[in-house]
Enzyme design. Sequence first.
Site, PDB file in Angstrom:
ATOM      1  N   ARG A 296       8.437   4.786   1.374  1.00 37.40           N
ATOM      2  CA  ARG A 296       9.225   5.333   2.490  1.00 37.40           C
ATOM      3  C   ARG A 296       9.773   6.729   2.185  1.00 37.40           C
ATOM      4  O   ARG A 296      10.258   7.393   3.104  1.00 37.40           O
ATOM      5  CB  ARG A 296      10.367   4.384   2.863  1.00 37.40           C
ATOM      6  CG  ARG A 296       9.879   3.128   3.561  1.00 37.40           C
ATOM      7  CD  ARG A 296      11.019   2.299   4.123  1.00 37.40           C
ATOM      8  NE  ARG A 296      10.548   1.238   5.003  1.00 37.40           N
ATOM      9  CZ  ARG A 296      10.410  -0.042   4.644  1.00 37.40           C
ATOM     10  NH1 ARG A 296      10.718  -0.431   3.429  1.00 37.40           N
ATOM     11  NH2 ARG A 296       9.968  -0.928   5.517  1.00 37.40           N
TER      12      ARG A 296
ATOM     13  N   GLN B   5      14.589  -9.194  -3.622  1.00 37.41           N
ATOM     14  CA  GLN B   5      13.287  -9.815  -3.364  1.00 37.41           C
ATOM     15  C   GLN B   5      12.822 -10.605  -4.588  1.00 37.41           C
ATOM     16  O   GLN B   5      12.359 -11.744  -4.485  1.00 37.41           O
ATOM     17  CB  GLN B   5      12.295  -8.703  -3.033  1.00 37.41           C
ATOM     18  CG  GLN B   5      10.841  -9.101  -3.006  1.00 37.41           C
ATOM     19  CD  GLN B   5       9.988  -7.999  -2.428  1.00 37.41           C
ATOM     20  OE1 GLN B   5      10.028  -7.725  -1.255  1.00 37.41           O
ATOM     21  NE2 GLN B   5       9.200  -7.337  -3.267  1.00 37.41           N
TER      22      GLN B   5
ATOM     23  N   HIS C  48       4.146   1.317  -8.123  1.00 48.12           N
ATOM     24  CA  HIS C  48       3.129   0.264  -8.009  1.00 48.12           C
ATOM     25  C   HIS C  48       2.201   0.289  -9.238  1.00 48.12           C
ATOM     26  O   HIS C  48       1.819  -0.758  -9.752  1.00 48.12           O
ATOM     27  CB  HIS C  48       2.264   0.491  -6.762  1.00 48.12           C
ATOM     28  CG  HIS C  48       3.013   0.429  -5.456  1.00 48.12           C
ATOM     29  ND1 HIS C  48       3.214   1.537  -4.674  1.00 48.12           N
ATOM     30  CD2 HIS C  48       3.592  -0.609  -4.800  1.00 48.12           C
ATOM     31  CE1 HIS C  48       3.869   1.193  -3.577  1.00 48.12           C
ATOM     32  NE2 HIS C  48       4.129  -0.109  -3.630  1.00 48.12           N
TER      33      HIS C  48
ATOM     34  N   GLY D  27       0.809  -1.217   0.000  1.00 43.35           N
ATOM     35  CA  GLY D  27       0.000   0.000   0.000  1.00 43.35           C
ATOM     36  C   GLY D  27       0.839   1.263   0.000  1.00 43.35           C
ATOM     37  O   GLY D  27       2.028   1.223  -0.314  1.00 43.35           O
TER      38      GLY D  27
ATOM     39  N   LEU E 227       0.393   3.571  -2.138  1.00 44.16           N
ATOM     40  CA  LEU E 227       0.745   3.344  -3.548  1.00 44.16           C
ATOM     41  C   LEU E 227       1.304   4.595  -4.216  1.00 44.16           C
ATOM     42  O   LEU E 227       0.942   5.721  -3.885  1.00 44.16           O
ATOM     43  CB  LEU E 227      -0.488   2.856  -4.309  1.00 44.16           C
ATOM     44  CG  LEU E 227      -1.121   1.565  -3.777  1.00 44.16           C
ATOM     45  CD1 LEU E 227      -2.356   1.199  -4.608  1.00 44.16           C
ATOM     46  CD2 LEU E 227      -0.127   0.403  -3.783  1.00 44.16           C
ATOM     47  N   HIS E 228       2.205   4.353  -5.154  1.00 46.46           N
ATOM     48  CA  HIS E 228       2.793   5.427  -5.955  1.00 46.46           C
ATOM     49  C   HIS E 228       2.924   4.934  -7.387  1.00 46.46           C
ATOM     50  O   HIS E 228       2.551   3.792  -7.698  1.00 46.46           O
ATOM     51  CB  HIS E 228       4.142   5.861  -5.360  1.00 46.46           C
ATOM     52  CG  HIS E 228       5.085   4.727  -5.110  1.00 46.46           C
ATOM     53  ND1 HIS E 228       5.653   3.986  -6.122  1.00 46.46           N
ATOM     54  CD2 HIS E 228       5.529   4.155  -3.953  1.00 46.46           C
ATOM     55  CE1 HIS E 228       6.431   3.052  -5.615  1.00 46.46           C
ATOM     56  NE2 HIS E 228       6.363   3.121  -4.291  1.00 46.46           N
ATOM     57  N   GLU E 229       3.504   5.764  -8.225  1.00 47.27           N
ATOM     58  CA  GLU E 229       3.620   5.460  -9.645  1.00 47.27           C
ATOM     59  C   GLU E 229       4.352   4.125  -9.911  1.00 47.27           C
ATOM     60  O   GLU E 229       4.065   3.447 -10.900  1.00 47.27           O
ATOM     61  CB  GLU E 229       4.333   6.641 -10.320  1.00 47.27           C
ATOM     62  CG  GLU E 229       4.268   6.679 -11.815  1.00 47.27           C
ATOM     63  CD  GLU E 229       2.859   6.686 -12.403  1.00 47.27           C
ATOM     64  OE1 GLU E 229       1.918   7.198 -11.754  1.00 47.27           O
ATOM     65  OE2 GLU E 229       2.719   6.175 -13.528  1.00 47.27           O
TER      66      GLU E 229
END
Length: 280
Positions: free
Chosen positions: A187, A153, A37, A31, A33-35
């Site tokens: 962040r 990841q 995502h 969550g 969210l930004h561009e």
Amino acid sequence: MKTIKRPHEMKRITRSLREKDTKVGFVPTMGALHEGHLQLVRKAKKHSDVVIVSIFVNPTQFGPKEDYKRYPRDLKRDISLLLNEKVDMLFVPDVSDMYPQGHKSSVKVGELGNKLCGKSRPGHFNGVATIVKKFLNIINPHKLFLGAKDFQQQVIIRKMIKDLDLGVDVVTVPTVREKDGLAKSSRNRYLSAKERHSAAALSRSLTLAKSLVKKGQRDPNKIISDMKALILKESCTRIDYISICDPDTLEKQNIVKRPALIALAVFVGKTRLIDNLLIK
Ligand code: AMP
């Protein structure tokens, strides 16, 4: 967009999608969210009949001194962004449904999880792999969409999918950046104006590394020391690690060979930021 909270309901829906051979694309997120995502969502839309996004701040991937409690949560805004992208389904389970009392089992990712970010975040990637495995069990997607920003990841999830025969295609989407090169991240909201200015040095240091390699520099220590100098010139910066490594094994390279992954984590004030660049 249908919002689903309960894992068993999500499972019921995705089981019936599978029966109809509907191609499901899945985008897991925490969550805020930004561009970055949204690029994953757009890629998923292109490659799937139905797109499912999850928003879940996963407690098991945070260390005891990390920012689990204060991690930004903004579900209302997230929902409006996802509606804009015409996402089909949003999965927002509660912690108590994903980890009911007595939950004990987990995925162990092994050596790959102890390198790079794993050194300063012990257990982090076991937490990530466990929640992704649980989501894959619930959603059973055809394709999983991950960002290159979290390169390690993405390597670890690919390995888990292969090792455990999960049979899901992984699509990695390039890192989306701000105008000055800073990788978009939930962040980044933590940064003060001064810290935000300093944070741009991370991507500048990667660009510098790339140009040194292009000019023929093959000594990783020389490259890393120039990167460090560039970053430490900015106020509030403290380097966690900078590594030049093999993009599959994440083993350090003694001489820079292609492909090479240049990965770093830097504290800017109290905020730990990561970035990377793949030299093909
Ligand atoms: P997060 O919400 O931070 O757990 O991220 C969810 C997914 O979005 C992960 O696959 C991330 O790698 C991806 N992601 C986060 N930031 C970016 C970015 N700036 N560009 C591309 N993908 C990103």
